[in-house]
Design an enzyme around this catalytic site. Structure first.
Site, PDB file in Angstrom:
ATOM      1  CB  SER A 164      -0.818   3.167 -28.945  1.00 18.45           C
ATOM      2  OG  SER A 164      -0.258   4.439 -29.012  1.00 18.45           O
TER       3      SER A 164
ATOM      4  CE  LYS B 187      -0.145  12.327 -22.904  1.00 17.94           C
ATOM      5  NZ  LYS B 187       0.694  12.961 -23.930  1.00 17.94           N
TER       6      LYS B 187
ATOM      7  CG  ASN C 108       3.861   8.896 -22.369  1.00 18.63           C
ATOM      8  OD1 ASN C 108       4.669   8.438 -21.560  1.00 18.63           O
ATOM      9  ND2 ASN C 108       4.124   8.965 -23.657  1.00 18.63           N
TER      10      ASN C 108
ATOM     11  CG  ASP D 175       4.892  12.143 -25.807  1.00 19.77           C
ATOM     12  OD1 ASP D 175       4.786  11.231 -26.632  1.00 19.77           O
ATOM     13  OD2 ASP D 175       3.925  12.568 -25.146  1.00 19.77           O
TER      14      ASP D 175
ATOM     15  CB  ALA E 166       4.072  25.794 -23.427  1.00 20.09           C
TER      16      ALA E 166
ATOM     17  CB  ALA F 272       3.762  17.574 -28.296  1.00 25.48           C
TER      18      ALA F 272
ATOM     19  CE1 TYR G 280      -0.236  11.051 -35.681  1.00 26.28           C
ATOM     20  CE2 TYR G 280       1.271  12.123 -34.145  1.00 26.28           C
ATOM     21  CZ  TYR G 280       0.076  11.484 -34.401  1.00 26.28           C
ATOM     22  OH  TYR G 280      -0.813  11.298 -33.383  1.00 26.28           O
TER      23      TYR G 280
HETATM   24  P1  NAD Z   1      -1.729  20.994 -26.852  1.00 23.80           P
HETATM   25  O1  NAD Z   1      -3.110  21.497 -27.115  1.00 23.80           O
HETATM   26  O2  NAD Z   1      -1.433  20.381 -25.547  1.00 23.80           O
HETATM   27  O3  NAD Z   1      -0.694  22.201 -27.063  1.00 23.80           O
HETATM   28  C1  NAD Z   1      -0.759  23.042 -28.196  1.00 23.80           C
HETATM   29  C2  NAD Z   1       0.274  24.160 -28.079  1.00 23.80           C
HETATM   30  O4  NAD Z   1       0.210  24.974 -29.255  1.00 23.80           O
HETATM   31  C3  NAD Z   1       0.031  25.110 -26.905  1.00 23.80           C
HETATM   32  O5  NAD Z   1       1.264  25.601 -26.441  1.00 23.80           O
HETATM   33  C4  NAD Z   1      -0.798  26.236 -27.527  1.00 23.80           C
HETATM   34  O6  NAD Z   1      -0.628  27.448 -26.828  1.00 23.80           O
HETATM   35  C5  NAD Z   1      -0.190  26.305 -28.911  1.00 23.80           C
HETATM   36  N1  NAD Z   1      -1.137  26.731 -29.946  1.00 23.80           N
HETATM   37  C6  NAD Z   1      -2.402  26.290 -30.140  1.00 23.80           C
HETATM   38  N2  NAD Z   1      -2.950  26.882 -31.207  1.00 23.80           N
HETATM   39  C7  NAD Z   1      -2.018  27.727 -31.707  1.00 23.80           C
HETATM   40  C8  NAD Z   1      -1.996  28.634 -32.814  1.00 23.80           C
HETATM   41  N3  NAD Z   1      -3.048  28.789 -33.621  1.00 23.80           N
HETATM   42  N4  NAD Z   1      -0.866  29.315 -33.041  1.00 23.80           N
HETATM   43  C9  NAD Z   1       0.211  29.175 -32.228  1.00 23.80           C
HETATM   44  N5  NAD Z   1       0.243  28.352 -31.165  1.00 23.80           N
HETATM   45  C10 NAD Z   1      -0.862  27.632 -30.909  1.00 23.80           C
HETATM   46  O7  NAD Z   1      -1.415  19.994 -28.050  1.00 23.80           O
HETATM   47  P2  NAD Z   1      -0.310  18.835 -28.032  1.00 23.80           P
HETATM   48  O8  NAD Z   1      -0.895  17.618 -27.472  1.00 23.80           O
HETATM   49  O9  NAD Z   1       0.939  19.378 -27.466  1.00 23.80           O
HETATM   50  O10 NAD Z   1      -0.134  18.563 -29.598  1.00 23.80           O
HETATM   51  C11 NAD Z   1       0.537  19.484 -30.441  1.00 23.80           C
HETATM   52  C12 NAD Z   1       0.908  18.800 -31.750  1.00 23.80           C
HETATM   53  O11 NAD Z   1       1.886  17.786 -31.495  1.00 23.80           O
HETATM   54  C13 NAD Z   1      -0.254  18.094 -32.446  1.00 23.80           C
HETATM   55  O12 NAD Z   1      -0.108  18.276 -33.826  1.00 23.80           O
HETATM   56  C14 NAD Z   1      -0.060  16.633 -32.090  1.00 23.80           C
HETATM   57  O13 NAD Z   1      -0.565  15.768 -33.084  1.00 23.80           O
HETATM   58  C15 NAD Z   1       1.448  16.559 -32.070  1.00 23.80           C
HETATM   59  N6  NAD Z   1       1.975  15.459 -31.247  1.00 23.80           N
HETATM   60  C16 NAD Z   1       2.858  14.635 -31.830  1.00 23.80           C
HETATM   61  C17 NAD Z   1       3.407  13.603 -31.099  1.00 23.80           C
HETATM   62  C18 NAD Z   1       4.385  12.686 -31.765  1.00 23.80           C
HETATM   63  O14 NAD Z   1       4.750  11.671 -31.174  1.00 23.80           O
HETATM   64  N7  NAD Z   1       4.845  13.007 -32.955  1.00 23.80           N
HETATM   65  C19 NAD Z   1       3.064  13.431 -29.756  1.00 23.80           C
HETATM   66  C20 NAD Z   1       2.155  14.313 -29.178  1.00 23.80           C
HETATM   67  C21 NAD Z   1       1.613  15.332 -29.946  1.00 23.80           C
END
Ligand code: NAD
Length: 302
Positions: free
Chosen positions: A38, A87, A108, A123, A148, A151, A250
């Site tokens: 960022s 957050k 955020n 987001d 859930a 993201a 990403y």
């Molecule tokens: P988080 O830990 O808050 O949430 C993860 C989610 O996935 C939960 O709902 C969890 O129950 C589920 N999960 C975890 N392991 C699993 C598995 N093995 N099988 C099935 N479901 C599973 O994580 P987050 O912060 O939401 O991030 C999730 C992804 O999104 C990451 O890859 C992160 O890099 C990406 N992300 C991208 C952006 C963007 O701007 N592109 C922004 C935020 C997060």
């Protein structure tokens, strides 16, 4: 904000050469945070537009958070980004929340208007805008969403607020299940979108939902290290050509899920880069009133 202090013109030097007595400070409060892209994204955008702002990372955990938020007021910072573990925790120190932030129970981005701190979540805005950038309009359409967490929650909420007609949320029975239940309840109560929660372990139901949806979004992080060679959907026949498949990951740029979708001939297959840039652009707009030069940022950084 005083407009006259907002812009330095005629300066093309390195970013540090821009700082003066009028520079607006933006922070990023999280821990750990030194790895974040960022600061690079925002400082390059400020420099490109000649905006007299600078963006710095601060290692802030829940314990340091009250004083850090108070410092936004004390130092008259223009605002801050907030990431984990702050957050949700940050909400109690703010004055106001955007509707999406309130529904997500997460912030955020903080904007400081003369000592009044408003929390936003960008987001979900970034997700919707990244689709729009590719000419994809999911208003009135059906979404299947895996996850859930941090993201998935703003994605679901913003999609519902923006007019997606139905969202089927799939999650495993882990510590995010309660958040998934909350997301469904909030969306059904506060928007016209019909939301429902499903068990990700029920593969027949998951396959059905994907076959019926216009957009499948994976926001679980499966496909990213340490689960880099994994995907929740292994069989290309689950997809149909007219849909969009969106992976919030990403790095890597092309995940296993995306390869399966490409093999199926899916029309739009997207990674999370566009969402990452556009969530930053939404915060940038809130702080500066200007549009981030996103094409430039994409070329320079990603
Ligand atoms: P988080 O830990 O808050 O949430 C993860 C989610 O996935 C939960 O709902 C969890 O129950 C589920 N999960 C975890 N392991 C699993 C598995 N093995 N099988 C099935 N479901 C599973 O994580 P987050 O912060 O939401 O991030 C999730 C992804 O999104 C990451 O890859 C992160 O890099 C990406 N992300 C991208 C952006 C963007 O701007 N592109 C922004 C935020 C997060």
């Amino acid at each position: 904000m005083e407009e006259k202090k907002n812009k330095i013109t005629g300066v093309n030097g390195p970013i540090n050469g821009w700082l003066d007595g009028h520079t607006y400070l933006i922070g990023l409060m999280a821990y750990p945070i030194r790895h974040s892209m960022s600061p690079t994204m925002h400082n390059n955008a400020f420099a490109k537009l000649g905006l007299n702002f600078t963006y710095l990372c601060f290692e802030i955990d829940n314990k340091k958070l009250p004083k850090a938020v108070e410092a936004i007021r004390t130092l008259d910072m223009r605002g801050s980004n907030v990431s984990m573990p702050n957050k949700k925790e940050v909400i109690k120190y703010l004055d106001k929340l955007s509707p999406a932030s309130e529904m997500c129970d997460a912030v955020n981005t903080i904007v400081n208007d003369n000592g009044v701190l408003t929390g936003y979540t960008t987001d979900g805005i970034g997700f919707m805008k990244s689709l729009e950038d590719e000419g994809i309009d999911i208003r009135g359409k059906k979404m299947c969403l895996a996850g859930a967490g941090g993201a998935a929650t703003p994605i679901a909420v913003q999609a519902a607020l923006d007019g997606v007609s139905e969202i089927e949320i799939f999650n495993i029975h882990d510590d995010k299940w309660a958040q998934a239940e909350k997301n469904v309840k909030t969306i059904n109560e506060k928007t016209n979108c019909k939301a429902s929660l499903h068990d990700l372990e029920d593969k027949d139901d998951f396959k059905r939902a994907i076959s019926e949806c216009d957009i499948y979004c994976d926001a679980t992080g499966v496909g990213m290290k340490p689960l880099e060679d994994m995907t929740l959907v292994e069989d290309p026949s689950w997809f149909h050509k007219d849909m969009t498949v969106f992976d919030t990951v990403y790095a890597p740029r092309t995940t296993k899920l995306m390869k399966v979708a490409q093999k199926a001939g899916v029309k739009h297959v997207l990674n999370g880069i566009g969402m990452m840039i556009e969530q930053g652009a939404a915060a940038f707009k809130l702080w500066t009133g200007e549009d981030m030069p996103t094409d430039y940022i994409r070329q320079v950084i990603f």
